[in-house]
Design an enzyme around this catalytic site. Structure first.
Site, mmCIF file in Angstrom:
data_model
loop_
_atom_site.group_PDB
_atom_site.id
_atom_site.type_symbol
_atom_site.label_atom_id
_atom_site.label_comp_id
_atom_site.label_asym_id
_atom_site.label_seq_id
_atom_site.Cartn_x
_atom_site.Cartn_y
_atom_site.Cartn_z
ATOM 1 N N ASP A 7 38.430 40.176 46.005
ATOM 2 C CA ASP A 7 38.005 41.532 45.647
ATOM 3 C C ASP A 7 38.303 42.559 46.744
ATOM 4 O O ASP A 7 38.083 43.759 46.550
ATOM 5 C CB ASP A 7 36.501 41.554 45.309
ATOM 6 C CG ASP A 7 36.221 40.942 43.945
ATOM 7 O OD1 ASP A 7 37.173 40.707 43.183
ATOM 8 O OD2 ASP A 7 35.032 40.686 43.642
ATOM 9 N N ARG A 16 41.428 34.571 32.527
ATOM 10 C CA ARG A 16 40.137 34.197 33.083
ATOM 11 C C ARG A 16 39.468 33.243 32.109
ATOM 12 O O ARG A 16 38.610 33.631 31.324
ATOM 13 C CB ARG A 16 39.296 35.443 33.343
ATOM 14 C CG ARG A 16 39.912 36.341 34.395
ATOM 15 C CD ARG A 16 39.133 37.593 34.619
ATOM 16 N NE ARG A 16 38.152 37.458 35.671
ATOM 17 C CZ ARG A 16 37.478 38.494 36.174
ATOM 18 N NH1 ARG A 16 37.658 39.692 35.712
ATOM 19 N NH2 ARG A 16 36.594 38.307 37.124
ATOM 20 N N LYS A 59 27.004 44.529 43.180
ATOM 21 C CA LYS A 59 27.311 44.505 41.744
ATOM 22 C C LYS A 59 27.208 43.084 41.182
ATOM 23 O O LYS A 59 26.505 42.839 40.216
ATOM 24 C CB LYS A 59 28.733 45.041 41.517
ATOM 25 C CG LYS A 59 29.249 44.835 40.116
ATOM 26 C CD LYS A 59 30.630 45.429 39.906
ATOM 27 C CE LYS A 59 31.775 44.513 40.234
ATOM 28 N NZ LYS A 59 32.056 43.447 39.261
HETATM 29 C C1 UD1 Z 1 33.504 36.525 40.064
HETATM 30 C C2 UD1 Z 1 33.299 37.980 40.404
HETATM 31 C C3 UD1 Z 1 34.619 38.642 40.737
HETATM 32 C C4 UD1 Z 1 35.338 37.867 41.839
HETATM 33 C C5 UD1 Z 1 35.456 36.392 41.477
HETATM 34 C C6 UD1 Z 1 36.032 35.549 42.594
HETATM 35 C C7 UD1 Z 1 31.352 38.537 39.070
HETATM 36 C C8 UD1 Z 1 30.790 39.307 37.938
HETATM 37 N N1 UD1 Z 1 32.680 38.633 39.268
HETATM 38 O O1 UD1 Z 1 34.307 36.485 38.891
HETATM 39 O O2 UD1 Z 1 34.360 39.976 41.173
HETATM 40 O O3 UD1 Z 1 36.642 38.382 42.004
HETATM 41 O O4 UD1 Z 1 34.144 35.870 41.162
HETATM 42 O O5 UD1 Z 1 35.306 35.698 43.756
HETATM 43 O O6 UD1 Z 1 30.638 37.891 39.785
HETATM 44 N N2 UD1 Z 1 38.478 29.767 36.326
HETATM 45 C C9 UD1 Z 1 38.901 28.766 35.507
HETATM 46 N N3 UD1 Z 1 38.030 28.276 34.577
HETATM 47 C C10 UD1 Z 1 36.767 28.753 34.431
HETATM 48 C C11 UD1 Z 1 36.341 29.790 35.292
HETATM 49 C C12 UD1 Z 1 37.219 30.276 36.237
HETATM 50 O O7 UD1 Z 1 40.035 28.310 35.602
HETATM 51 O O8 UD1 Z 1 36.015 28.256 33.571
HETATM 52 C C13 UD1 Z 1 39.406 30.328 37.347
HETATM 53 C C14 UD1 Z 1 39.728 31.798 37.060
HETATM 54 O O9 UD1 Z 1 40.759 31.941 36.128
HETATM 55 C C15 UD1 Z 1 40.119 32.295 38.435
HETATM 56 C C16 UD1 Z 1 39.235 31.469 39.361
HETATM 57 O O10 UD1 Z 1 38.788 30.352 38.601
HETATM 58 O O11 UD1 Z 1 41.454 32.004 38.683
HETATM 59 C C17 UD1 Z 1 38.058 32.211 39.932
HETATM 60 O O12 UD1 Z 1 37.229 32.666 38.903
HETATM 61 P P1 UD1 Z 1 35.653 32.774 39.062
HETATM 62 O O13 UD1 Z 1 35.229 32.348 40.418
HETATM 63 O O14 UD1 Z 1 35.034 32.109 37.889
HETATM 64 O O15 UD1 Z 1 35.453 34.346 38.947
HETATM 65 P P2 UD1 Z 1 34.427 35.131 38.059
HETATM 66 O O16 UD1 Z 1 33.104 34.445 38.057
HETATM 67 O O17 UD1 Z 1 35.056 35.502 36.769
#
Ligand code: UD1
Length: 416
Positions: free
Chosen positions: A306, A123, A23
């Site tokens: 996940d 997020r 996915k």
């Molecule tokens: C992606 C996955 C999701 C998975 C996650 C972590 C997709 C579509 N989704 O989500 O299934 O659970 O990776 O492996 O690929 N954060 C910040 N600032 C930002 C971005 C993120 O603080 O600008 C924090 C988030 O709040 C969270 C952490 O970083 O606590 C991880 O987020 P991130 O790795 O960005 O996850 P996603 O890309 O949203």
């Protein structure tokens, strides 16, 4: 539309199951296809709700989207693709934020409604925006939209405070068509990042270091459309592995990349399952006893957030107490209240859940609160005595292709 799944529990899960394309890799690769002229063809993309919503956004923007007879997804992007991702569609999908990097890369502007998705905690997008700004974009947040445009694009060096998957991906996509060299320090190392890098490289991008914490990208002027096969879904694989382990079953899981499953394999072995690699597939045989384990979620190659909910569901019937620490997202213990309705004993304090094993769960009516919580409830339903009705099953269909039939193929009685 039906929105519940009824599962008859208490039986061993046995048989063979074929894992679909990933996915999270599919979503970002579909977003990245915007960067190319011509017809992109993607094999192994799962037909799941999240993919459908992203394709609806692309169609709204003027792309031609077609599933070919053999299941290949074809995407053609017009030269004047619309640069806006509307609220009505974006709110359904967190990954709509991945269009920021690709639209900026292709059209030098993007207007994205602040994305929605599963409610698993705050997020933020700060790291995405910081990266795009370092490369010369101007970003304005207004009326629920992120509006990005380009002042002068130029490669740069970005340190991510946390190895965010989405931020790493957005920066990689923009950097691929940004003049000069971009370096991402403390980049995410997930297999989906490597898959994106392989796709972008096939299109003509110059990327080194994907899969390590330092990624280096030399911008190129134009990327070409290619045919590409997406990697298998390690979380879907992990969920079926967990189903075998939880029920004392015996499942052969086909279409996997075993190295992507190492953290999951390790924990399933600790709880007592037998996990072996056979001809590119993975066989999991569960034990009648489930041993307690401690789990800490971490960015890859740590234990994936996940898979946390699914492991918690199994540990409700372990012979002792397990401690689970969720380090990636807040709010990822929402399904605990539902598990308690089935007889589980779990105490949550902040980022930690203490799971005290009970002899058995019993069927109940429960509701999914996000995608992986839904998967956890399916596992709990498989373990439980009697019938479990899971409401809000649409969360599950966002990420698991054909899950009812795959479960039926493993001998599970599913009523939908
Ligand atoms: C992606 C996955 C999701 C998975 C996650 C972590 C997709 C579509 N989704 O989500 O299934 O659970 O990776 O492996 O690929 N954060 C910040 N600032 C930002 C971005 C993120 O603080 O600008 C924090 C988030 O709040 C969270 C952490 O970083 O606590 C991880 O987020 P991130 O790795 O960005 O996850 P996603 O890309 O949203």
């Amino acid at each position: 539309m039906r929105d519940s799944l009824i599962i008859e529990g208490g039986h061993r899960v046995c048989g063979e199951v074929r894992v679909s394309g990933a996915k999270n890799a599919s979503l970002v690769i579909i977003a990245a296809s915007i960067l190319a002229r011509g017809r992109t063809q993607l094999e192994n993309v799962p037909k799941i709700k999240d993919v459908e919503v992203l394709l609806d956004i692309l169609k709204y923007q003027g792309c031609l989207v077609e599933w070919e007879d053999d299941g290949t997804l074809a995407i053609e992007v017009p030269d004047n693709i619309l640069t806006e991702s509307p609220y009505e569609l974006s709110k359904k999908l967190r990954a709509s934020n991945l269009l920021l990097g690709s639209l900026l890369g292709r059209r030098r502007q993007a207007k994205i409604s602040l994305p929605g998705g599963c409610d698993i905690g705050s997020r933020p997008m700060d790291l995405h925006l910081k990266g795009l700004q370092v490369l010369g974009s101007k970003v304005v947040l207004e009326h629920g939209y992120i509006e990005a445009s380009v002042i002068k694009l130029q490669g740069g060096r970005i340190y991510l405070d946390f190895p965010s998957v989405g931020a790493t991906e957005n920066i990689m996509m923009l950097a691929s068509t940004t003049p000069g060299t971009t370096i991402i320090d403390n980049a995410a190392k997930e297999p989906e990042i490597v898959d994106l890098a392989n796709f972008l490289s096939a299109m003509g991008a110059k990327i080194r270091g994907a899969g390590t914490d330092l990624i280096k990208i030399e911008g190129t002027e134009e990327l070409k459309a290619v045919r590409y096969a997406v990697i298998p879904d390690r979380i879907e694989a992990g969920t079926y592995m967990a189903a075998a382990a939880a029920t004392g079953g015996d499942v052969m899981i086909e279409n996997v990349i075993p190295t992507h499953l190492l953290p999951i394999k390790a924990k399933l072995e600790e709880i007592g399952a037998d996990v072996t690699q056979i001809n590119g597939g993975i066989r999991v045989r569960g034990n009648d006893k489930i041993y307690p384990v401690d789990i800490k979620t971490l960015p890859y190659p740590g234990f994936p957030t996940d898979m946390q909910s699914q492991m918690l569901a199994i540990l409700t019937i372990a012979q002792g107490t397990s401690v689970i620490v969720e380090n990636v997202f807040e709010n990822r213990f929402q399904m605990v209240d539902e598990l308690k309705r089935m007889g589980a004993k779990v105490k949550v304090e902040g980022h930690t859940a203490v799971v005290e094993g009970v002899p058995h769960l019993h069927g109940a009516r429960v509701k999914a609160t996000d995608l992986r919580a839904g998967a956890a409830l399916i596992l709990a339903a498989l373990i439980a005595r009697g019938q479990t009705e899971i409401d809000n099953a649409h969360y599950i269909f966002r990420g698991y292709e054909d899950i009812e039939n795959k479960l039926r193929g493993l001998g599970v009685k599913v009523i939908s």
